[in-house]
Every structure is written in structure tokens, then in C-alpha cells.
Design an enzyme around this catalytic site. Structure first.
Site, PDB file in Angstrom:
ATOM      1  N   GLU A 147       0.869  -1.174   0.000  1.00 47.05           N
ATOM      2  CA  GLU A 147       0.000   0.000   0.000  1.00 47.05           C
ATOM      3  C   GLU A 147       0.909   1.227   0.000  1.00 47.05           C
ATOM      4  O   GLU A 147       1.874   1.276   0.762  1.00 47.05           O
ATOM      5  CB  GLU A 147      -0.899   0.007   1.237  1.00 47.05           C
ATOM      6  CG  GLU A 147      -1.971  -1.059   1.166  1.00 47.05           C
ATOM      7  CD  GLU A 147      -2.988  -0.933   2.293  1.00 47.05           C
ATOM      8  OE1 GLU A 147      -3.158   0.179   2.822  1.00 47.05           O
ATOM      9  OE2 GLU A 147      -3.592  -1.954   2.642  1.00 47.05           O
ATOM     10  N   ALA A 231      -8.177  12.061   7.034  1.00 47.30           N
ATOM     11  CA  ALA A 231      -9.178  12.409   8.052  1.00 47.30           C
ATOM     12  C   ALA A 231     -10.100  11.214   8.257  1.00 47.30           C
ATOM     13  O   ALA A 231     -10.565  10.618   7.286  1.00 47.30           O
ATOM     14  CB  ALA A 231      -9.981  13.622   7.598  1.00 47.30           C
ATOM     15  N   LEU A 232     -10.336  10.873   9.510  1.00 42.45           N
ATOM     16  CA  LEU A 232     -11.231   9.744   9.779  1.00 42.45           C
ATOM     17  C   LEU A 232     -12.686  10.172   9.609  1.00 42.45           C
ATOM     18  O   LEU A 232     -13.041  11.314   9.874  1.00 42.45           O
ATOM     19  CB  LEU A 232     -11.030   9.215  11.201  1.00 42.45           C
ATOM     20  CG  LEU A 232      -9.758   8.401  11.472  1.00 42.45           C
ATOM     21  CD1 LEU A 232      -9.861   7.693  12.816  1.00 42.45           C
ATOM     22  CD2 LEU A 232      -9.511   7.355  10.403  1.00 42.45           C
ATOM     23  N   ASP A 299      -7.483  -3.494  -6.453  1.00 41.13           N
ATOM     24  CA  ASP A 299      -7.820  -4.052  -5.137  1.00 41.13           C
ATOM     25  C   ASP A 299      -9.135  -3.496  -4.581  1.00 41.13           C
ATOM     26  O   ASP A 299      -9.191  -3.078  -3.441  1.00 41.13           O
ATOM     27  CB  ASP A 299      -6.661  -3.754  -4.177  1.00 41.13           C
ATOM     28  CG  ASP A 299      -6.826  -4.418  -2.824  1.00 41.13           C
ATOM     29  OD1 ASP A 299      -7.317  -5.550  -2.780  1.00 41.13           O
ATOM     30  OD2 ASP A 299      -6.468  -3.801  -1.800  1.00 41.13           O
TER      31      ASP A 299
END
Length: 404
Positions: A147, A231-232, A299
Site C-alpha cells: 500500500e 481524516a477519519l 484491489d
């Protein structure tokens, strides 16, 4: 600025439907003051007894940190608005806010950390695994690829240029492994994996199912490490999300093929299946397909939606770290949903045509957008050039559908 003129273009000014209270992820009284639970949780709660005006004379909403304004702004139609004055502030916070806590995110095949800031905002940190000019080896399966932190940053900006706005904001950041991870972590398992390499660099590897070992350690120079800070989204206890398996999911097997790879009429089946049998869900998935093809991401096994909005809402384009791994090859199989269904939103098609013209060339726009990131240059030039070539191939597929 090509970007500024792009966002002024009529195709980027098509209004979204009127947002009613039920279309908002959170119904908030903008005069209400919010306080953050100090119990160590990242939940925010309404303090209904708060004065309408704060001592500063500002209304309560003005005092919210940028991440909270971002959460409150999410609605059925978009994750954030086109000309969002909040975006530069939020990206700046991700890049510069002091990190007060770093813990490993559970699950997943590779190491990711959750970082917390003094204003209770949180970000997902993906560390640098390979350099800008390294390509994924041709013999690698998509599921054993690394990643890439820079893919996460580039994906956010590309998604915005395509006017999807379905990826939460991401900024690059240089992190000090010693001060901003090792010295402040409360994660005992993570803490055990730090060491000094023979070259004198600070390294760690964490705990995960795939790439967490001394051989795959992440090392600083001597303790500076690049990474992406995303940012979550709001905590799932506050805003439930539903995970959907993509109908065009790959087999994740070295020799077995998925059904869509064997059946050219597979789309007819998908069109009969809920939620693809009504509404714009299939077209939204094809938007995601175009994004994935442009960045070479194979993916995409799942996507998510906010449960509150049911089936009539946008798809969240999360987890884009396996994009931008190769620039010398174009993986046409990613376009299978577009090729098999021969369907695309008219608005998406018109924007793609616009991005293939000289004044709004896609590579130029993304180059300009990425130039402001703290880790610029985010992508190697061949990746930017590959975007224009791939955009031509997407338009060719749509042209073939129109001709047929």
C-alpha cells in the site's frame, strides 16, 4: 490556475438536490455548543445547557474544530461541497497539528496507525513503503502489492478533480518516529517492535497479518518518515456504515478466476440483483471503476455507504493505497463493469471528455493539485502521463458502447 478555471466550469456547477434535515448525516443545531467527552473516547456530545453565544461572542458552530465541521457537513449527496472553504484548513490540520497519541489500527494486512490531535481530531496514518519511482513488479499479484502513502494522497485529489468527492481529505506528512510515535504510544504491542537498524535509523514494524516483520520494518532517516494522513470518518457508533462486496470483486486466488472474468454477459445478472436493480447504484459503481482504472487500482473488493441514507446515496471510495503502482501498464480488466454494462452517468462522461481537452488536461490538473501537498512531488511524472493515456482508453470504451 487550471484547477480554479475547472471548478468554475458549468459541468462543475451542476447543483445537488436541496438538502433537507433527513438528508444530513447529523442533525445539529448550529447554535448548540458541543463538548468532547474527556473519558478518552473520541465521541462528541451535545451540551444542551450551553449558552447560545460563547464568551468570545462567536456562535457555537464557529468554534468547532475543522474535523467536526467536516463530519457535520456530510449529507446524502456528497462527503464535502465543491468549493469547501474548510478543505484547506482541514488539510493544514492533518499536516501540522501536534500528534498526542499514536496507536496501531487493528485488522488489515499492512501496518496503519491512528493518530489523535489536541482538538480530538483523528487521522489514519499510512507510512511510506516504496519510493516514488518504484513500480510494482510485473510478477506480483495485486493482493501482495504494497500500500502506497502517495497513492492515498493522489487518490483524494483525483477523486475531487473528477467531481466525485467521495474520498475523505488526505494530506502528506513527515512524521518523527521517535517523538510522534514511539515516545507517545500507549499500544504495548506496537511499542515492542521498535529497534535501531544497522544504519542507525529508528525502525518499527507493528503487528499485522502480512507485512509486519523485521524484514518489512519501516525505518526513518534517522527518524523522519513520510506518510499519508487521512481524516477519519465519524465513529461508527455515531454514523453506522454498511460494507458492500463488489460484484466485480477479484478471486484473490493465484489461479482461480471470478465469475465476471468468465461470463461476458455477467452485467445482466448484476442488473437483477438488489441494490443494482434500481436507482443509480450501478452507475455509482461505474464511477468508482473509472477512478480505479485511472490510478491502476485492482484491489477494490468492497465499498461502503452510510447506513442512514439507505441505497440512495453516494459510495465511499476508501482505501486507495494500491493505486499508482504501475505507469507502464494499463490493467484493462479494471474497466470490466463499464465494458460489460455499457453504462455511465452522462455527467461523468461529459467531465471525462472535458478532462481530455488541452485547457483541462487531467495530468496538468492533478500535478497542480498535488503541488500544494507537504510531500510534493507526490507522484513521479510517468504516473501523471499515464492518466492522460488511460483517460483516452476510458473514452474509447464509452465510444465503442455508443457505436454498438
Amino acid at each position: 490556475s487550471k484547477l480554479a478555471s475547472l471548478f468554475k466550469h458549468p459541468l462543475y456547477n451542476i447543483p445537488i438536490p436541496e438538502v433537507t434535515e433527513k438528508d444530513k448525516l447529523f442533525v445539529v443545531n448550529p447554535m448548540e455548543k458541543f463538548s468532547l467527552r474527556s473519558s478518552g473516547s473520541d465521541e462528541w456530545v451535545s451540551s444542551s445547557k450551553a449558552e447560545t453565544l460563547l464568551p468570545t461572542g462567536k456562535t457555537a458552530y464557529d468554534t468547532y474544530p475543522a474535523w467536526l465541521k467536516f463530519h457535520v457537513g456530510i449529507n446524502r449527496y456528497e462527503l464535502y461541497p465543491r468549493r469547501d472553504p474548510l478543505m484547506p484548513v482541514l488539510l493544514w490540520d492533518l499536516a501540522t497539528q501536534r500528534i498526542v497519541s499514536s496507536v496501531q489500527k487493528t485488522g488489515g494486512t499492512q501496518l496503519k496507525l491512528i493518530m489523535t490531535f489536541p482538538n480530538y481530531g483523528q487521522a489514519l496514518f499510512k507510512p511510506m513503503k516504496q519510493t516514488r519511482d518504484q513500480e510494482t513488479p510485473a510478477d506480483f499479484f495485486y493482493f501482495s502489492d504494497f500500500e502506497r502513502h502517495n497513492a492515498e494522497i493522489a487518490a483524494f485529489h483525483l477523486d475531487r478533480i473528477l467531481d466525485f468527492r467521495r474520498i475523505p481529505p488526505v494530506s502528506g506528512r513527515l512524521v518523527n518516529i521517535t517523538k510522534e510515535i514511539r515516545d507517545i504510544t500507549t499500544d504495548k504491542k506496537l511499542a515492542k517492535t521498535f529497534f535501531i537498524s544497522p544504519a542507525g535509523n529508528v525502525c518499527f514494524y507493528g503487528e499485522c497479518s502480512y507485512y509486519c516483520s523485521t524484514e518489512h520494518a519501516l525505518c526513518g532517516k534517522p527518524d523522519q518518515l513520510e506518510g499519508s494522513m487521512a481524516a477519519l470518518l465519524p465513529d461508527k457508533t455515531l454514523a453506522k456504515r454498511r460494507s458492500w462486496r463488489s460484484p466485480w470483486r477479484r478471486s484473490y486466488h493465484k489461479s482461480r478466476k471470478a465469475e465476471w472474468e468468465l461470463n461476458p454477459n455477467y452485467c445482466a445478472q448484476v442488473r437483477e440483483m438488489p441494490p443494482y436493480d434500481r436507482g443509480h447504484r450501478l452507475l455509482d459503481l461505474i464511477d468508482l471503476t473509472v477512478l480505479d482504472f485511472l490510478m491502476g487500482n485492482m484491489d477494490r473488493h468492497h465499498y461502503e455507504t452510510f447506513e442512514k441514507f439507505g441505497n440512495d446515496t453516494f459510495l465511499l471510495h476508501l482505501d486507495n493505497g494500491r493505486g499508482f503502482g504501475t505507469h507502464s501498464r494499463d490493467e484493462m480488466s479494471i474497466l470490466a463493469p463499464l465494458q460489460q454494462c455499457c453504462s455511465i452517468k452522462k455527467s461523468t462522461y461529459l467531465r471525462l471528455q472535458l478532462l481530455a481537452t488541452q485547457p483541462y488536461r487531467l495530468s496538468d490538473l492533478l500535478r497542480e493539485a498535488l503541488a500544494t501537498d507537504p510531500l510534493a512531488p507526490v507522484l513521479a511524472e510517468p504516473h501523471l502521463r499515464a492518466l492522460d493515456r488511460r483517460l483516452g482508453k476510458v473514452l474509447a470504451v464509452v465510444g465503442h458502447c455508443l457505436a454498438g
